[in-house]
Design a protein around this motif. Structure first.
Motif, short mmCIF file in Angstrom:
data_model
loop_
_atom_site.label_atom_id
_atom_site.label_comp_id
_atom_site.label_asym_id
_atom_site.label_seq_id
_atom_site.Cartn_x
_atom_site.Cartn_y
_atom_site.Cartn_z
N VAL A 20 0.89 -1.21 0.00
CA VAL A 20 0.06 0.01 0.05
C VAL A 20 0.79 1.27 0.03
O VAL A 20 0.55 2.23 -0.72
N CYS A 23 2.52 1.57 -3.33
CA CYS A 23 1.31 2.04 -4.36
C CYS A 23 0.98 3.60 -4.15
O CYS A 23 0.71 4.37 -4.90
N ALA A 24 0.90 4.23 -2.86
CA ALA A 24 0.54 5.39 -2.47
C ALA A 24 1.81 6.37 -3.23
O ALA A 24 1.53 7.35 -3.56
N TRP A 61 -5.02 12.18 -7.51
CA TRP A 61 -4.21 11.20 -6.77
C TRP A 61 -5.26 10.01 -6.25
O TRP A 61 -4.75 8.82 -6.30
N GLN A 62 -6.21 10.29 -5.87
CA GLN A 62 -7.14 9.24 -5.70
C GLN A 62 -7.29 8.13 -6.87
O GLN A 62 -7.58 6.96 -6.75
N TYR A 65 -4.18 6.32 -7.47
CA TYR A 65 -3.87 5.35 -6.31
C TYR A 65 -4.89 4.22 -6.43
O TYR A 65 -4.57 2.91 -6.25
#
Length: 91
Positions: A20, A23-24, A61-62, A65
């Motif tokens: 995670v 990935c971020a 960004w969301q 992501y």
């Protein structure tokens, strides 16, 4: 809870947490590249544009992501399969 089960769950959560974070970080890099290449345009001419720039940046960004979410889920499932679902289920 047996020690083996605890260690299996701990390693699963640590592995997923690491993926995670990767990935971020990749989403941050992709968002920066989108801004620099002009795919994401953030006008700063008026005060309204400046106020609305943060939600637009957050939204991009969301999206970046969440495109990595299937990869995170697949890695978690493959790792759980490698550890053994039977070990994870011993409670």
């Amino acid at each position: 809870m047996p020690v083996a089960t605890y260690q299996a769950w701990l390693s699963l959560y640590a592995g997923v947490g690491l993926v995670v974070v990767i990935c971020a970080a990749a989403a941050i890099c992709k968002t920066a590249v989108d801004y620099r290449t002009g795919v994401l345009s953030l006008p700063f001419g008026t005060w309204q544009d400046r106020v609305l720039a943060a939600p637009k940046l957050w939204w991009r960004w969301q999206v970046n992501y969440l495109t990595g979410a299937p990869v995170v889920l697949m890695i978690a499932l493959l790792y759980a399969h490698h550890i053994g679902f039977a070990v994870l289920g011993d409670v």
